[in-house]
Design a protein around this motif. Structure first.
Motif, mmCIF file in Angstrom:
data_model
loop_
_atom_site.group_PDB
_atom_site.id
_atom_site.type_symbol
_atom_site.label_atom_id
_atom_site.label_comp_id
_atom_site.label_asym_id
_atom_site.label_seq_id
_atom_site.Cartn_x
_atom_site.Cartn_y
_atom_site.Cartn_z
ATOM 1 N N ALA A 88 0.830 -1.206 0.000
ATOM 2 C CA ALA A 88 0.000 0.000 0.000
ATOM 3 C C ALA A 88 0.866 1.257 0.000
ATOM 4 O O ALA A 88 0.506 2.277 -0.594
ATOM 5 C CB ALA A 88 -0.925 -0.001 1.208
ATOM 6 N N LEU A 89 2.027 1.190 0.661
ATOM 7 C CA LEU A 89 2.931 2.332 0.641
ATOM 8 C C LEU A 89 3.402 2.620 -0.781
ATOM 9 O O LEU A 89 3.478 3.776 -1.207
ATOM 10 C CB LEU A 89 4.140 2.073 1.544
ATOM 11 N N ASP A 90 3.726 1.578 -1.533
ATOM 12 C CA ASP A 90 4.226 1.773 -2.891
ATOM 13 C C ASP A 90 3.182 2.386 -3.810
ATOM 14 O O ASP A 90 3.525 3.131 -4.734
ATOM 15 C CB ASP A 90 4.698 0.441 -3.469
ATOM 16 N N SER A 91 1.903 2.089 -3.556
ATOM 17 C CA SER A 91 0.845 2.574 -4.441
ATOM 18 C C SER A 91 0.230 3.900 -3.990
ATOM 19 O O SER A 91 -0.613 4.448 -4.703
ATOM 20 C CB SER A 91 -0.264 1.521 -4.545
ATOM 21 N N SER A 92 0.626 4.413 -2.833
ATOM 22 C CA SER A 92 0.066 5.664 -2.336
ATOM 23 C C SER A 92 0.621 6.852 -3.123
ATOM 24 O O SER A 92 1.585 6.731 -3.889
ATOM 25 C CB SER A 92 0.382 5.835 -0.851
ATOM 26 N N ARG A 93 0.006 8.032 -2.926
ATOM 27 C CA ARG A 93 0.492 9.221 -3.626
ATOM 28 C C ARG A 93 1.920 9.559 -3.232
ATOM 29 O O ARG A 93 2.748 9.912 -4.079
ATOM 30 C CB ARG A 93 -0.444 10.396 -3.329
ATOM 31 N N TRP A 94 2.209 9.465 -1.927
ATOM 32 C CA TRP A 94 3.576 9.704 -1.496
ATOM 33 C C TRP A 94 4.511 8.628 -2.025
ATOM 34 O O TRP A 94 5.677 8.889 -2.317
ATOM 35 C CB TRP A 94 3.654 9.765 0.025
ATOM 36 N N GLY A 95 4.002 7.404 -2.156
ATOM 37 C CA GLY A 95 4.819 6.333 -2.720
ATOM 38 C C GLY A 95 5.178 6.603 -4.167
ATOM 39 O O GLY A 95 6.308 6.342 -4.606
#
Length: 947
Positions: A346-353
């Motif tokens: 989920a971190l990789d697909s987030s906006r910040w990711g």
């Protein structure tokens, strides 16, 4: 540390109302103590040992507060001639009315024709010396001002300058405080979407800042603390108090989302973030306290005030926050909404990711963009010029600004910055008519010239000792100095050993020409002045220059000398702390460079706004204003410490993900994705809190507001989001490089606890709770005893107390870093420290004896000695002793500079360097072994290995 923090958090959560009530009771008790204590002292010399400080001490001892502690009461009325009898009656009426209040010691009305009445007669200056109580009670000062206004009449303009004017003109920051808090609340609500979650950081900051201000109020009854210290404490306390609680609240919400029970979530959330909060806060406190090393009381007191606010904010985060978590429980979250750290996918697909992926994929591109932005912001700093602020920069509604303007209008700019030329006579001044008639003709001529001055009489009208040939010659010389528009009467002290002459420059206190005049007078060699027609030079007299303007000039000179040393100490401190925390040489070097870049960018924006005047009207200024010399140094300490906050949280996340993946690209991408939203929101809160101070009336607060908010937003966006991740990707595994021998010598510090560690298991480990408090108390008590012995020994240098404090604190850190119960390791580290100190003292003595003249001075000799000891430590000393040896060398070098540098004797070196460290180590080791031996026979509780 993690275990202790978790225990403290759980105890506060179980006794939530007792914890909250204790904070409130302490704040109320401090307020009562503040009201009951007598008024505190006034400001001392700004630059001890300088010409202005000596002049102030001499004048105060000879003339008391009548000359050194008076405040000008400026009265202006276009319909009254204060030189005429009717105007004199008005001034006498004001004098009687003020004396009737009982809050003044002296009230001196100017005589007709004197320098206290303007040439047109419409402006007069009454010298008012208030009682000490007035300086601490604004209401008493307002009563004096209103009484003078009523007596002078409604048509007159009446205003106080000087110290009393400052008391009555403390800028109102209520609107700034409220505006900053409202903006912070809105940001937190957008971030949390729950009012209960907003109340926790807000309540933590408000109670911590309120208690801090009460502590400062009590301290102000004991020592002098500038009013801007309260403003700085409020600014920093609100910022860090909200931010630290924000980090804990975010983790607490995440644990609740995962179904962790309330009490377990409180313990794990506070223990997980508490160590990082303590580390970041301690770094900021250390940077602020480093201002004391400058030896400048103004900077030191501002550093103490801000450090108290930060320290209490850290302690409140560890106690109040868990108590409020227990009060609000699950109401800090909304059911069904994901929050906090998420899975790696989920971190990789987030906006910040996605943004982090762009940074790690194109590191050179983002590095270049960041450098260009920072270079553009920092460029104006190359043109930064420092000046002297004056009350004329304040709003005209403040009485001190009104007094400044009226004085400038009636008397000229120089009247706002009078100089006091103080003469120290080695033989008392006497009336020459009683001792030497051969000079009588010359003195009569000098007396005749004196009568033609604007004073309307000779210097000897009131005291015949003012006709002493030395004083007459000095007064005559001063009248011929370019840049002086008026030389006043000569006043002689009761003993005849001190005389004072007021000198009015032609330029104002902020004009560089006035500073040049002060330097010229301070460099005056009285032996070049002839005291009679036969060319006999003045002998038996020394001249010093005092007054506010002279004090400012001396202060600026001291600051210029101390700034390089101060910056070096702060950077070195941060380097060592980060090297120990992250076990890397590259990370602390990178952090120091990045922090310097952020600070330089802030300096650039401050220069553009306040020196060049770009956008000054937008923040309530009419144009450029001077930047006081101490402001950049103060900003450096604050900003360098604040930069460490985001450095700690960002690097900790990077290290965690690198430990899992072993890939720097992945670690940086996921670490930035995990912390980006939180760090940016926390920085935005800091920015609005600091930025709200641009609404304050005082330009000084505007400078701090613009500078601090600029540095934080640049540091949290351009530096931490773009430059730091890009550089770490470029360096890759070299980021964590550390020589093996150094890694074995450094203590191991964990900034983050394992959030999944069961609270019950940690709760059973009683060994740390049993041993750590005892060792801490033993070591601290030993350090206090060592400090007392060092400062009590005869023959000590003036700065021996500061040197002893630094040396004892360094030994405390080494002893505590040895770990609980590690008596043998503590003894080895203490021995290494003493060895480093002894070697440094020996190296200093040798280098002092053989150094070339070009190396004369404290700084080069200190560098040579510390470098020599470092080489010996690397080549000869055992690796386990290298670190304490180097710490002993560095601390000894700094302490040597404090106790007098190349002028210090061996006894002073021993008192300031060796005695504190040796006594601390010896007493702590003996007490620890004795108490540990007594406890060895006691039955030990069961211990559970939680590693």
């Amino acid at each position: 540390m993690t275990v202790a923090i978790q225990r403290l958090a759980l105890a506060c959560s179980r006794h939530r109302w007792l914890t909250i009530g204790a904070w409130i009771i302490v704040a109320v008790a401090l307020n009562i103590a503040h009201l009951l204590l007598p008024p505190g002292p006034s400001a001392g010399p700004a630059a001890p040992g300088s010409s202005s400080a000596i002049a102030q001490d001499l004048a105060k001892g000879a003339f008391g507060p009548a000359l050194t502690g008076s405040s000008p009461l400026v009265v202006h009325d276009t319909s009254v001639d204060f030189g005429a009898s009717s105007g004199q009656k008005t001034l006498r009426d004001i004098e009687e009315a003020l004396e009737a209040l009982g809050t003044t010691e002296t009230v001196t009305v100017p005589a007709p024709g004197s320098s206290g009445i303007a040439t047109d007669g419409h402006t007069a200056i009454i010298a008012v010396t208030p009682t000490p109580a007035v300086a601490q009670d604004k209401a008493l000062g307002e009563e004096l001002l209103s009484t003078a206004q009523q007596t002078a009449g409604s048509a007159a303009a009446v205003a106080f300058g000087g110290g009393l004017g400052e008391t009555l003109s403390v800028p109102d920051t209520e609107f700034s405080d409220v505006a900053g808090l409202v903006a912070a609340v809105l940001i937190m609500f957008v971030f949390f979407r729950r009012w209960a979650a907003v109340v926790v950081p807000l309540g933590n900051a408000l109670l911590a800042v309120g208690t801090s201000l009460m502590v400062l109020a009590v301290l102000s009854r004991l020592i002098y603390i500038p009013s801007v210290g309260n403003n700085l404490a409020t600014m920093l306390g609100l910022g860090v108090g909200i931010d630290y609680a924000l980090f804990m609240t975010t983790r607490y919400r995440a644990l609740l989302r995962r179904g962790v029970p309330r009490e377990e979530a409180i313990g794990r959330a506070v223990s997980a973030s508490g160590s990082a909060v303590v580390f970041a806060g301690s770094t900021l406190v250390a940077a602020l306290l480093s201002l004391s090393l400058t030896g400048i009381y103004l900077l030191a007191s501002l550093g103490w005030a801000a450090a108290i606010a930060v320290a209490l904010s850290v302690f409140a985060s560890l106690t109040l926050v868990p108590a409020m978590f227990s009060v609000f429980g699950e109401r800090v979250v909304r059911p069904g909404v994901e929050d906090g750290p998420t899975a790696e996918a989920a971190l990789d697909s987030s906006r910040w990711g996605r943004f982090a992926s762009a940074v790690t994929t194109h590191p050179w591109r983002f590095t270049i963009v960041a450098v260009v932005i920072l270079a553009a912001l920092a460029a104006p700093a190359l043109k930064m010029t420092l000046g002297t602020s004056n009350p004329g920069n304040l709003p005209r509604t403040l009485t001190i600004s009104e007094a400044y303007a009226l004085t400038d209008q009636g008397f000229g700019p120089g009247q706002n910055g009078p100089l006091i030329v103080v003469a120290e006579l080695f033989t008392p001044a006497t009336d020459p008519d009683q001792r030497d008639t051969s000079l009588k003709a010359a003195l009569e001529e000098a007396d005749r010239q004196e009568k033609q001055t604007s004073d309307g009489g000779s210097a000897g009208d009131d005291d015949p000792r003012a006709k002493d040939p030395r004083l007459v010659a000095l007064s005559t010389y001063l009248k011929g100095v370019p840049g002086i528009t008026h030389v006043g009467q000569t006043y002689v002290g009761p003993s005849g050993g001190v005389a004072a002459i007021e000198v009015i420059p032609t330029t104002g206190p902020s004009d560089p020409a006035t500073a040049e005049l002060v330097s010229t007078l301070q460099a005056l060699d009285v032996t070049t002045i002839e005291q009679s027609d036969d060319g006999t030079p003045i002998t038996g007299m020394a001249v010093y220059v005092g007054g506010f303007t002279a004090t400012t000039v001396d202060l600026f000179a001291v600051i210029a000398d101390k700034t390089p040393m101060f910056i070096g100490i702060v950077i070195l401190l941060a380097f060592i702390v980060l090297m120990i925390a992250y076990r890397s040489l590259v990370i602390p070097l990178k952090a120091a460079v990045m922090n310097l870049i952020s600070i330089t960018a802030a300096y650039g924006v401050v220069t553009a706004v306040f020196v060049w005047g770009w956008g000054a009207e937008l923040i309530g200024l009419s144009g450029p204003v001077p930047i006081d010399a101490y402001v950049p140094m103060m900003m450096f300490a604050v900003l360098f410490g604040l930069s460490m906050d985001y450095e700690v949280f960002l690097l900790t996340s990077f290290r965690e993900h690198f430990a899992r993946s072993g890939d720097m690209h992945v670690a940086v991408r996921r670490g930035l994705a995990e912390t980006g939203r939180l760090v940016t929101s926390a920085a935005l809160i800091m920015v609005v809190v600091f930025g709200s101070f641009v609404f304050a009336d005082d330009p000084l607060l505007k400078i701090f507001g613009v500078g601090l908010s600029t540095a934080v937003i640049v540091d949290a966006t351009v530096v931490r989001v773009m430059l730091v991740p890009a550089v770490m990707v470029l360096i890759r595994r070299g980021t964590w490089w550390l020589p093996r021998w150094l890694g074995r010598a450094l203590p191991v510090i964990e900034l983050e606890a394992d959030p999944g560690a069961p609270t019950q298991a940690v709760r059973r480990d009683r060994s740390l709770a049993r041993v750590a408090p005892r060792r801490v108390l033993i070591v601290l008590a030993s350090a206090v005893l060592a400090w007392w012995i060092a400062v009590s020994l005869p023959g000590q240098a003036p700065a021996a107390g500061a040197a002893a404090t630094i040396s004892a604190l360094a030994m405390v850190i080494l002893l505590l870093s040895a770990g609980p119960g590690a008596s043998m390791r503590a003894g080895i580290m203490a021995a290494g420290y003493v060895i480093g100190a002894v070697l440094t003292v020996a190296a200093l003595a040798i280098s002092q004896g053989v150094s070339a003249p070009v190396l004369a001075g404290s700084a080069p000799l200190m560098a040579i000695a510390v470098l020599a000891v470092g080489l010996v430590g690397v080549l000869v000393v055992a690796r386990s002793l290298w670190l304490p040896v180097m710490v002993g060398a560095l601390v000894s070098g700094v302490s040597w500079s404090l106790v007098g540098g190349s002028d210090a004797s061996l006894s002073q070196l021993a008192i300031g360097i060796l005695v504190p460290s040796a006594v601390t180590a010896l007493v702590a080791h003996v007490a620890d072994v004795w108490i540990g031996g007594r406890r060895a026979d006691e039955p030990s509780p069961d211990r559970v290995d939680v590693s």
